[in-house]
Write an enzyme that holds these catalytic residues in place. Sequence first.
Site, PDB file in Angstrom:
ATOM      1  N   HIS A  52     -12.167  36.103  46.245  1.00 51.84           N
ATOM      2  CA  HIS A  52     -11.636  37.436  46.556  1.00 51.84           C
ATOM      3  C   HIS A  52     -10.608  37.844  45.515  1.00 51.84           C
ATOM      4  CE1 HIS A  52     -10.365  40.849  48.999  1.00 51.84           C
ATOM      5  NE2 HIS A  52      -9.116  40.478  48.772  1.00 51.84           N
ATOM      6  N   TYR A  53      -9.745  36.915  45.142  1.00 52.01           N
ATOM      7  CA  TYR A  53      -8.733  37.167  44.122  1.00 52.01           C
ATOM      8  C   TYR A  53      -9.383  37.600  42.807  1.00 52.01           C
ATOM      9  CZ  TYR A  53      -5.501  35.823  40.353  1.00 52.01           C
ATOM     10  OH  TYR A  53      -4.732  35.788  39.212  1.00 52.01           O
TER      11      TYR A  53
END
Length: 217
Positions: free
Chosen positions: A128-129
């Site tokens: 996600h990062y």
Amino acid sequence: MKVAIIGANGKVGSKLGRILAERGDEPIGFIRKAEQAEQLEAQGIRTITADLIETETEEFARLLKDCDAVVFTAGAGGAGEELTTAIDGHGLVKIAKAAESADVRRFLLVSAFPDAGRGKDMPASFEHYMKIKRQSEVDLVKTALDWTILRPGTLTDQEGTGKVNLGYTLMYDTISREDVARTLAVLLNHPKTAGQILEVVRGEETIESAVKIKAGR
């Protein structure tokens, strides 16, 4: 040069502020908590308390009005997907819009090396990062700002060497936070690097020489 550092309390941001102050520039550290100010101001960094999530775009535009450049090095630091989206993603968009409104053209973004963590069993939060970092690059490129995006390899706390490998497509490696901060400081002095997405890892070329090559391409 008056430089706004978004995320000045971070390990890269605080080092950048110190470097700029030492060379006679005017770093302005944007921080989230007032108690973070004392240590930064002791290094010559003037601080402004403005929460990246809570403060409105218009207020940031007012605070950035007299600056010559913005360096965005803020990050959620693994505090969860929601904060990563809010700070690394929406926060970048907010500051970019504020810079445009304030007519602060020069904008440097500290992003992430695309190959970081590949081949390892990384959690979903890491993916996600990386997704948010990629989207923030796209959002910045869409603006009319004179942007430069810097993608450092895995950051370490080792002492900087003043030497790097700086390029457009590099093999993955590590780099000290000190050398990332020094690279940002030199990039600020070379506006002709605007419009470039650069990767940086440890290397054997002096930072000044490496940046000058990219500025003269």
